[in-house]
Design a protein around this motif. Structure first.
Motif, mmCIF file in Angstrom:
data_model
loop_
_atom_site.group_PDB
_atom_site.id
_atom_site.type_symbol
_atom_site.label_atom_id
_atom_site.label_comp_id
_atom_site.label_asym_id
_atom_site.label_seq_id
_atom_site.Cartn_x
_atom_site.Cartn_y
_atom_site.Cartn_z
ATOM 1 N N THR A 1 0.904 -1.174 0.134
ATOM 2 C CA THR A 1 -0.036 -0.098 -0.079
ATOM 3 C C THR A 1 0.847 1.061 -0.037
ATOM 4 O OG1 THR A 1 -0.180 -0.034 2.383
ATOM 5 C CG2 THR A 1 -2.021 -1.173 1.476
ATOM 6 N N ASP A 2 2.086 1.087 0.046
ATOM 7 C CA ASP A 2 3.039 2.206 0.162
ATOM 8 C C ASP A 2 2.822 2.993 -1.317
ATOM 9 O OD1 ASP A 2 3.704 1.412 2.450
ATOM 10 O OD2 ASP A 2 5.641 0.661 1.855
ATOM 11 N N ASN A 3 2.473 2.201 -2.258
ATOM 12 C CA ASN A 3 2.442 3.284 -3.627
ATOM 13 C C ASN A 3 1.318 4.251 -3.494
ATOM 14 O OD1 ASN A 3 4.098 1.663 -4.947
ATOM 15 N ND2 ASN A 3 2.632 0.018 -5.550
ATOM 16 N N TYR A 4 0.404 4.137 -2.669
ATOM 17 C CA TYR A 4 -0.418 5.091 -2.543
ATOM 18 C C TYR A 4 0.016 6.316 -1.780
ATOM 19 C CZ TYR A 4 -4.296 2.209 -4.409
ATOM 20 O OH TYR A 4 -5.034 1.345 -5.248
ATOM 21 N N VAL A 5 0.844 6.158 -0.759
ATOM 22 C CA VAL A 5 1.351 7.205 0.070
ATOM 23 C C VAL A 5 2.740 7.869 -0.849
ATOM 24 C CG1 VAL A 5 2.631 7.753 2.055
ATOM 25 C CG2 VAL A 5 0.937 5.864 2.213
ATOM 26 N N ALA A 6 3.299 7.151 -1.541
ATOM 27 C CA ALA A 6 4.305 7.587 -2.393
ATOM 28 C C ALA A 6 3.844 8.647 -3.401
ATOM 29 C CB ALA A 6 5.123 6.741 -2.874
ATOM 30 N N GLY A 7 2.907 7.811 -4.056
ATOM 31 C CA GLY A 7 2.124 8.441 -5.402
ATOM 32 C C GLY A 7 1.344 9.896 -4.837
ATOM 33 N N TRP A 8 0.852 9.979 -3.597
ATOM 34 C CA TRP A 8 0.347 11.062 -3.049
ATOM 35 C C TRP A 8 1.052 12.365 -3.002
ATOM 36 C CZ3 TRP A 8 -5.067 11.675 -2.723
ATOM 37 C CH2 TRP A 8 -5.450 12.818 -2.118
ATOM 38 N N GLY A 9 2.265 12.024 -2.631
ATOM 39 C CA GLY A 9 3.329 13.180 -2.250
ATOM 40 C C GLY A 9 4.333 13.122 -3.486
ATOM 41 N N ALA A 10 4.339 12.488 -4.586
ATOM 42 C CA ALA A 10 5.376 12.414 -5.440
ATOM 43 C C ALA A 10 5.634 13.766 -6.296
ATOM 44 C CB ALA A 10 5.108 11.149 -6.395
ATOM 45 N N LEU A 11 4.670 14.472 -6.523
ATOM 46 C CA LEU A 11 4.537 15.421 -7.521
ATOM 47 C C LEU A 11 5.079 16.925 -6.618
ATOM 48 C CD1 LEU A 11 1.794 14.916 -10.058
ATOM 49 C CD2 LEU A 11 4.219 14.150 -9.972
ATOM 50 N N ALA A 12 5.099 17.975 -7.270
ATOM 51 C CA ALA A 12 5.430 19.240 -6.707
ATOM 52 C C ALA A 12 4.440 19.584 -5.402
ATOM 53 C CB ALA A 12 5.302 20.365 -7.604
ATOM 54 N N PRO B 1 0.934 18.116 -3.432
ATOM 55 C CA PRO B 1 0.122 16.629 -3.008
ATOM 56 C C PRO B 1 -0.860 16.414 -4.075
ATOM 57 C CG PRO B 1 0.302 18.172 -1.163
ATOM 58 C CD PRO B 1 0.697 18.831 -2.286
ATOM 59 N N PHE B 2 -1.373 15.147 -4.383
ATOM 60 C CA PHE B 2 -2.250 14.888 -5.206
ATOM 61 C C PHE B 2 -3.636 15.495 -5.064
ATOM 62 C CE2 PHE B 2 -4.793 11.872 -8.147
ATOM 63 C CZ PHE B 2 -3.850 12.297 -9.180
ATOM 64 N N GLY B 3 -3.922 15.759 -3.755
ATOM 65 C CA GLY B 3 -5.191 16.403 -3.483
ATOM 66 C C GLY B 3 -5.432 17.678 -4.131
ATOM 67 N N HIS B 4 -4.463 18.370 -4.270
ATOM 68 C CA HIS B 4 -4.306 19.739 -4.791
ATOM 69 C C HIS B 4 -4.928 19.559 -6.505
ATOM 70 C CE1 HIS B 4 -2.990 23.845 -5.789
ATOM 71 N NE2 HIS B 4 -2.548 23.404 -7.130
ATOM 72 N N TYR B 5 -4.322 18.629 -7.104
ATOM 73 C CA TYR B 5 -4.483 18.474 -8.383
ATOM 74 C C TYR B 5 -6.187 17.907 -8.569
ATOM 75 C CZ TYR B 5 0.101 18.505 -8.754
ATOM 76 O OH TYR B 5 1.522 18.838 -8.385
ATOM 77 N N LEU B 6 -6.711 17.269 -7.483
ATOM 78 C CA LEU B 6 -8.027 16.924 -7.507
ATOM 79 C C LEU B 6 -9.024 17.951 -7.399
ATOM 80 C CD1 LEU B 6 -7.663 13.428 -4.930
ATOM 81 C CD2 LEU B 6 -8.226 13.594 -7.462
ATOM 82 N N ILE B 7 -8.552 18.854 -6.410
ATOM 83 C CA ILE B 7 -9.228 20.176 -6.206
ATOM 84 C C ILE B 7 -9.532 20.893 -7.419
ATOM 85 C CG2 ILE B 7 -9.390 22.189 -5.024
ATOM 86 C CD1 ILE B 7 -8.173 20.958 -2.479
#
Length: 280
Positions: free
Chosen positions: A56-67, A69-75
């Motif tokens: 499940t580490d892929n979800y944690v790593a992917g969420w913060g992999a970009l400049a 957090p991935f939640g910013h792009y979801l918003i």
């Protein structure tokens, strides 16, 4: 073999065939979900759906992999989708009411021109649109993605609502006029409540198409802080460094969840909207 026996055999056979066909169609999605739980070095070794190692580490790593957090792009995607949905609901419903109920000069010609725009590829108009929005200073904002929706540019939804309104009895309009209602009140108080299936279909289709739109968002959004989900997912792939496929698949799964929820929650209205407009 009797007819009843054939029916008893054919019905389960059809269901089994549909289940197998559905599994074949869903297999790539299931494989992506399973791969999002695997280490990177195991993803392309096996095409199966059985997990040897759960990660499940892929979800944690992917969420913060970009400049950001991935939640910013979801918003960002949610803002664009919300603007496009509201724009299509308001503008397309008003244009549809005008074509279905009002009488004006050149109505058939304008309706034909509107239908003709459905066959116009976006690649034909993207250059003049970009020049216009660039001169307005709208590039790298959400305005080029939202403002056109306020002008009823999606002819498919206008046509969908026109067909729906034409199926409503005109006696409702006449009764409202006897009570002193004009076109604004007839539209707001009579037509809109009855157009819920068509409006729901427009909402679902607009949501899915806008959420998955990559080309337009890539053209107009250049600042990484303004990226939406499709553009952000593309940044996971880099030709100069190794790609973290596990993180990419994990964020793909996250980005698909809103689409599945929208379809599941609005499936009843979607079927009603298509059924009540396609045959008229």
């Amino acid at each position: 073999m009797t007819t009843d026996l054939r029916r008893r055999i054919s019905a389960p056979a059809k269901h089994i065939g549909l289940i197998l066909l559905g599994f074949v169609m869903l297999y790539p999605v299931l494989w992506m979900v399973v791969s999002s739980l695997r280490p990177d070095d195991e993803i392309f070794r096996s095409p199966g759906l059985v997990l040897d190692t759960l990660r499940t580490d892929n979800y944690v790593a992917g969420w913060g992999a970009l400049a950001s957090p991935f939640g910013h792009y979801l918003i960002n995607s949610a803002i664009v989708v919300l603007g496009c949905v509201i724009g299509n609901l308001v503008s397309c419903s008003m244009a549809a009411y005008a074509f279905a109920r009002l009488e004006f000069s050149g109505k058939r010609w304008w309706f034909g021109i509107m239908l003709g725009t459905i066959m116009l590829p976006i690649h034909v108009i993207i250059v003049p649109q970009y020049i216009l929005f660039s001169q307005l200073g709208w590039v790298n904002t959400f305005l080029p993605l939202i403002v056109p929706k306020l002008l009823a540019t999606d002819a498919f939804f206008v046509f969908l609502m026109v067909q729906f309104i034409r199926g409503l009895p005109r006696e409702l309009d006449e009764a409202a006029r006897i009570d002193g209602c004009g076109h604004p009140r007839i539209f707001l108080r009579i037509m809109l409540p009855l157009m819920v299936p068509a409006l729901a279909s427009t909402t679902i289709f607009t949501f899915i198409w806008t959420w998955n739109d990559f080309f337009s968002q890539l053209i107009y959004l250049t600042d990484p802080e303004m990226y939406t989900v499709p553009v952000a997912l593309r940044t996971f792939i880099d030709a100069t460094v190794s790609t973290s496929w596990g993180s990419l698949f994990a964020m793909n799964v996250v980005s698909l969840l809103p689409i599945f929820l929208a379809f599941l929650l609005g499936q009843r209205y979607l079927v009603r909207g298509i059924a009540t407009t396609g045959g008229k």
